[in-house]
Design a protein around this motif. Structure first.
Motif, PDB file in Angstrom:
ATOM      1  N   ARG A   1       5.342   2.748  -7.098  1.00 17.47           N
ATOM      2  CA  ARG A   1       5.030   0.752  -7.640  1.00 17.47           C
ATOM      3  C   ARG A   1       3.993   1.331  -8.855  1.00 17.47           C
ATOM      4  O   ARG A   1       3.997   0.784  -9.824  1.00 17.47           O
TER       5      ARG A   1
ATOM      6  N   LYS B   1      -1.696  -1.508  -1.644  1.00 22.95           N
ATOM      7  CA  LYS B   1      -0.660  -1.647  -1.649  1.00 22.95           C
ATOM      8  C   LYS B   1      -0.182  -0.329  -1.842  1.00 22.95           C
ATOM      9  O   LYS B   1      -0.400   0.898  -1.908  1.00 22.95           O
TER      10      LYS B   1
ATOM     11  N   GLN C   1       0.820  -3.474   2.642  1.00 22.04           N
ATOM     12  CA  GLN C   1       0.440  -4.349   1.672  1.00 22.04           C
ATOM     13  C   GLN C   1      -0.862  -5.019   2.871  1.00 22.04           C
ATOM     14  O   GLN C   1      -0.805  -5.087   4.228  1.00 22.04           O
TER      15      GLN C   1
ATOM     16  N   GLU D   1      -3.912  -3.601  -6.381  1.00 24.81           N
ATOM     17  CA  GLU D   1      -3.577  -5.424  -7.441  1.00 24.81           C
ATOM     18  C   GLU D   1      -5.157  -5.890  -7.705  1.00 24.81           C
ATOM     19  O   GLU D   1      -5.303  -6.960  -6.758  1.00 24.81           O
ATOM     20  N   ALA D   2      -4.874  -7.222  -8.503  1.00 21.92           N
ATOM     21  CA  ALA D   2      -5.504  -7.888  -8.563  1.00 21.92           C
ATOM     22  C   ALA D   2      -5.137  -8.965  -7.980  1.00 21.92           C
ATOM     23  O   ALA D   2      -3.573  -9.246  -8.353  1.00 21.92           O
ATOM     24  N   PHE D   3      -5.448  -9.508  -7.411  1.00 21.32           N
ATOM     25  CA  PHE D   3      -4.804 -11.520  -6.417  1.00 21.32           C
ATOM     26  C   PHE D   3      -4.533 -12.017  -7.204  1.00 21.32           C
ATOM     27  O   PHE D   3      -5.999 -12.384  -8.425  1.00 21.32           O
ATOM     28  N   ILE D   4      -3.502 -12.629  -8.082  1.00 18.11           N
ATOM     29  CA  ILE D   4      -3.076 -13.441  -8.701  1.00 18.11           C
ATOM     30  C   ILE D   4      -3.018 -14.875  -8.291  1.00 18.11           C
ATOM     31  O   ILE D   4      -2.535 -15.049  -7.201  1.00 18.11           O
TER      32      ILE D   4
ATOM     33  N   GLU E   1       6.244 -18.850  -8.003  1.00 15.65           N
ATOM     34  CA  GLU E   1       6.839 -16.595  -8.119  1.00 15.65           C
ATOM     35  C   GLU E   1       8.229 -17.659  -8.377  1.00 15.65           C
ATOM     36  O   GLU E   1       9.167 -18.282  -8.262  1.00 15.65           O
TER      37      GLU E   1
ATOM     38  N   HIS F   1       7.981 -17.950  -0.148  1.00 19.44           N
ATOM     39  CA  HIS F   1       8.074 -17.213   1.160  1.00 19.44           C
ATOM     40  C   HIS F   1       7.286 -17.332   2.458  1.00 19.44           C
ATOM     41  O   HIS F   1       6.900 -18.077   2.132  1.00 19.44           O
TER      42      HIS F   1
ATOM     43  N   HIS G   1       5.450 -12.477   4.044  1.00 16.96           N
ATOM     44  CA  HIS G   1       5.862 -11.803   2.958  1.00 16.96           C
ATOM     45  C   HIS G   1       7.323 -12.043   3.019  1.00 16.96           C
ATOM     46  O   HIS G   1       7.742 -10.777   1.976  1.00 16.96           O
TER      47      HIS G   1
ATOM     48  N   PHE H   1       5.211 -13.689 -11.555  1.00  7.86           N
ATOM     49  CA  PHE H   1       4.188 -14.476 -11.295  1.00  7.86           C
ATOM     50  C   PHE H   1       3.706 -15.575 -12.219  1.00  7.86           C
ATOM     51  O   PHE H   1       3.595 -15.044 -13.210  1.00  7.86           O
TER      52      PHE H   1
ATOM     53  N   ASN I   1       4.796  -9.262 -11.203  1.00 10.53           N
ATOM     54  CA  ASN I   1       5.302  -8.814  -9.660  1.00 10.53           C
ATOM     55  C   ASN I   1       5.618  -6.921  -9.578  1.00 10.53           C
ATOM     56  O   ASN I   1       5.293  -5.766  -9.205  1.00 10.53           O
ATOM     57  N   GLU I   2       7.222  -7.415  -9.454  1.00 13.75           N
ATOM     58  CA  GLU I   2       7.243  -5.404  -9.227  1.00 13.75           C
ATOM     59  C   GLU I   2       8.911  -5.752  -9.734  1.00 13.75           C
ATOM     60  O   GLU I   2       9.547  -7.003  -9.817  1.00 13.75           O
TER      61      GLU I   2
HETATM   62  P1  AMP Z   1       5.298  -7.806  -3.382  1.00 18.52           P
HETATM   63  O1  AMP Z   1       6.111  -6.793  -2.225  1.00 18.52           O
HETATM   64  O2  AMP Z   1       4.650  -6.899  -4.304  1.00 18.52           O
HETATM   65  O3  AMP Z   1       6.331  -8.612  -3.460  1.00 18.52           O
HETATM   66  O4  AMP Z   1       4.433  -8.511  -2.676  1.00 18.52           O
HETATM   67  C1  AMP Z   1       5.222  -9.759  -1.613  1.00 18.52           C
HETATM   68  C2  AMP Z   1       4.397 -10.778  -1.947  1.00 18.52           C
HETATM   69  O5  AMP Z   1       3.105 -11.178  -1.076  1.00 18.52           O
HETATM   70  C3  AMP Z   1       4.419 -11.651  -3.598  1.00 18.52           C
HETATM   71  O6  AMP Z   1       5.605 -12.055  -3.381  1.00 18.52           O
HETATM   72  C4  AMP Z   1       3.446 -12.488  -3.335  1.00 18.52           C
HETATM   73  O7  AMP Z   1       3.528 -13.579  -2.896  1.00 18.52           O
HETATM   74  C5  AMP Z   1       2.520 -12.177  -2.681  1.00 18.52           C
HETATM   75  N1  AMP Z   1       1.438 -10.647  -3.473  1.00 18.52           N
HETATM   76  C6  AMP Z   1       2.085  -9.583  -3.960  1.00 18.52           C
HETATM   77  N2  AMP Z   1       1.001  -8.988  -5.236  1.00 18.52           N
HETATM   78  C7  AMP Z   1       0.701 -10.268  -5.252  1.00 18.52           C
HETATM   79  C8  AMP Z   1      -0.868  -9.836  -6.119  1.00 18.52           C
HETATM   80  N3  AMP Z   1      -1.163  -9.189  -7.047  1.00 18.52           N
HETATM   81  N4  AMP Z   1      -1.214 -11.455  -6.184  1.00 18.52           N
HETATM   82  C9  AMP Z   1      -1.164 -12.828  -5.031  1.00 18.52           C
HETATM   83  N5  AMP Z   1       0.102 -12.448  -4.090  1.00 18.52           N
HETATM   84  C10 AMP Z   1       0.268 -12.018  -4.249  1.00 18.52           C
END
Ligand code: AMP
Length: 381
Positions: A108, A148, A159, A183-186, A191, A214, A217, A258, A268-269
Motif C-alpha cells: 500500500r 492498515k 485494518q 490513512e485519513a478517514f474519508i 464508493e 460493502h 468490509h 471514494f 483508495n486502491e
Molecule cells: P480496502 O481494503 O482498502 O479496499 O478497504 C476496504 C473498505 O474499507 C473500503 O472499501 C472502504 O469502505 C473502507 N475504507 C478503507 N479505507 C478507508 C478510508 N481511508 N476512509 C474511509 N473508509 C475506508
C-alpha cells in the motif's frame, strides 16, 4: 498491428486459481484458447475449467519455469504473486501486466506513493513503521483515521478504524513490527470502481464507474450506471486511464475510488486484474472484463465496453450455506436473473462462493431484482 498476436488456439497461463481465474478461463475457452493454471490448490475454481491444473507452491521456481515454458503468455488473478515467482515466469514467457505492476500494487505505501508522485488524487497517507511514526502521523491526520497493514491485506483484513487514543492503545499491538500505513478517514458519499483494460498498442477502454457497497468490509452489491454526476464519472475514468498509462499496464486493472461529500474523487486502491465489481460486465456489457483481459494479454484488439442495460450484482458469501445448499431453483424462478457459482467445495463465512446478476430498466430496479433473487436463497433454520 505492429506486434505479435497470440492467436486463438494458443495456450494461456494463469497464476492463481480462484473465481477470477475461472471466469478468465471460461472467456479464453470461448475464444478458442487453451488455459493452464498454477496454484497450490487442487480441484480449484480455475482448475475445474482449465486444460491443465498444475498444483505447486508459488515458491517452487522449477515448477513455475516449467509452467511458463508451456504457455504463450502468463497473467495472474491476484496481486500477491511473490516477486521471485513473477520474475521466473517472465524469463520464459511474456508476463502481462508486467512485474513492476505487481511490485507497485502489492504494497500500500508503494501504491499510494506511486499515485501521489504521478499527480493522481489519492487518500492522504503516512507510512507507519513504529509507534513514533503513528503518533506523528496522527497529529497531522487527526481522528478518525484508518490504520492498515501495508502488504497482504484484502477484504478489510489487517485494518483498524482509529477514533481516539483509546483505539490506538487497543489496536497498536496487532500492527507492532508490521509495515503499515495510516490513512485519513474519508467521509465518502459513495464508493465507485473503474475497471480499465489496456492493449499492447496502448488502447484504453473502461467500464464504469461502477457503484459499490460493502458489508463487513466485503463487497456486497455493485450496480451500473453509478449514481454520480457526469463530471465525477469523467474524472473517475480519466484517473483510471492515467493509472493504466503511468503503470504501462497490458491487461486489466481496477481502480477503487471514494467520492467525497465535496465532490472530489480519490483513489483508495488498485487491483491489477479483473475485479469483483466488474462481474456484472459478463451479463450486462458487449465485452466482459475477462474477455477484455484475454484480448489485452494476447495483443488482440479490445472489445466494445458498451453497457447493454442498467445492471446489478449481488455477491453470494459462504454464510448463505448455513442451513445447507441454497435454494437455487427458487432464485432461478426469477427467470431474468443470472446465477454464477465458482465451484468451491467448502462454504466458509465471508468466502465468495458465487454471484447473481440482474438487468433492469434503471439501476434501482436492477438492484431490487438482484436482492429479491438473493432473498429467496437461504434455507430456514
Ligand atoms: P480496502 O481494503 O482498502 O479496499 O478497504 C476496504 C473498505 O474499507 C473500503 O472499501 C472502504 O469502505 C473502507 N475504507 C478503507 N479505507 C478507508 C478510508 N481511508 N476512509 C474511509 N473508509 C475506508
Amino acid at each position: 498491428m505492429g506486434h505479435e498476436v497470440i492467436e486463438p488456439g494458443a495456450t494461456l497461463g494463469m497464476l492463481g486459481s480462484g473465481q477470477l481465474g475461472r471466469m478468465f478461463a471460461i472467456a479464453a475457452r470461448r475464444l478458442g484458447y487453451r488455459v493452464h493454471v498454477l496454484s497450490p490448490d487442487r480441484d480449484s475454481p480455475t482448475g475445474q475449467v482449465a486444460d491443465l491444473e498444475v498444483t505447486a507452491a508459488y515458491e517452487d521456481l522449477e515448477a513455475v519455469a516449467q509452467f511458463a515454458r508451456g504457455v504463450s503468455v502468463v497473467t495472474y488473478e491476484f496481486e500477491n504473486v511473490p516477486a521471485p515467482t513473477a520474475l521466473e515466469a517472465a524469463r520464459h514467457a511474456p508476463l502481462r501486466p508486467g512485474g513492476h505492476v505487481l511490485e507497485v500494487t502489492q504494497q500500500r505505501v508503494r501504491e499510494k506513493s506511486f499515485l501521489r508522485d504521478a499527480g493522481i488524487p489519492v487518500t492522504p497517507f503516512w507510512p507507519v513503521d513504529s509507534r513514533a511514526d503513528l503518533d506523528a502521523a496522527l497529529t497531522t491526520s487527526g481522528f478518525p483515521a484508518v490504520l492498515k497493514t501495508a502488504g497482504g491485506g484484502y477484504d478489510g483484513k489487517g485494518q483498524a478504524l482509529l477514533r481516539s487514543m483509546a483505539d490506538v492503545e487497543a489496536q497498536w499491538p496487532a500492527f507492532e513490527g508490521i509495515e503499515s500505513i495510516l490513512e485519513a478517514f474519508i467521509d465518502f458519499t459513495c464508493e465507485v470502481s473503474v475497471v480499465g483494460a489496456r492493449g499492447l498498442d496502448g488502447t484504453f477502454v473502461s467500464y464504469g464507474p461502477i457503484q459499490n457497497s460493502h458489508a463487513n468490509h466485503i463487497l456486497d452489491i455493485s450496480f451500473v450506471p453509478a449514481a454520480v454526476d457526469a463530471r465525477v464519472a469523467t474524472e473517475a475514468v480519466e484517473i483510471a486511464r492515467a493509472v493504466l498509462e503511468e503503470l504501462d499496464v497490458v491487461g486489466v486493472l481496477c481502480v477503487e475510488l471514494f467520492v467525497t461529500r465535496d465532490g472530489r474523487v480519490l483513489v483508495n486502491e488498485l487491483a491489477p486484474r479483473p475485479h469483483n465489481s466488474g462481474h456484472l460486465t459478463i451479463d450486462a456489457y458487449v465485452t466482459c472484463q475477462f474477455e477484455q483481459q484475454v484480448r489485452a494479454v494476447c495483443g488482440l484488439p479490445l472489445g466494445a465496453a458498451e453497457a447493454l442495460r442498467p445492471a446489478a450484482m449481488a455477491n453470494l458469501l459462504g454464510e448463505l450455506w448455513a442451513n445447507g445448499e441454497p435454494r437455487w431453483d427458487r432464485a432461478l424462478e426469477l427467470s431474468d436473473v443470472k446465477l454464477h457459482l465458482y465451484g468451491k467445495a467448502a462454504a466458509r463465512p465471508g468466502r465468495k462462493m458465487g454471484h447473481l446478476t440482474a438487468l433492469g430498466g434503471t439501476p434501482e430496479a436492477a438492484v431490487a431484482r438482484v436482492l429479491e433473487a438473493r432473498s429467496v436463497l437461504p434455507r430456514p433454520s
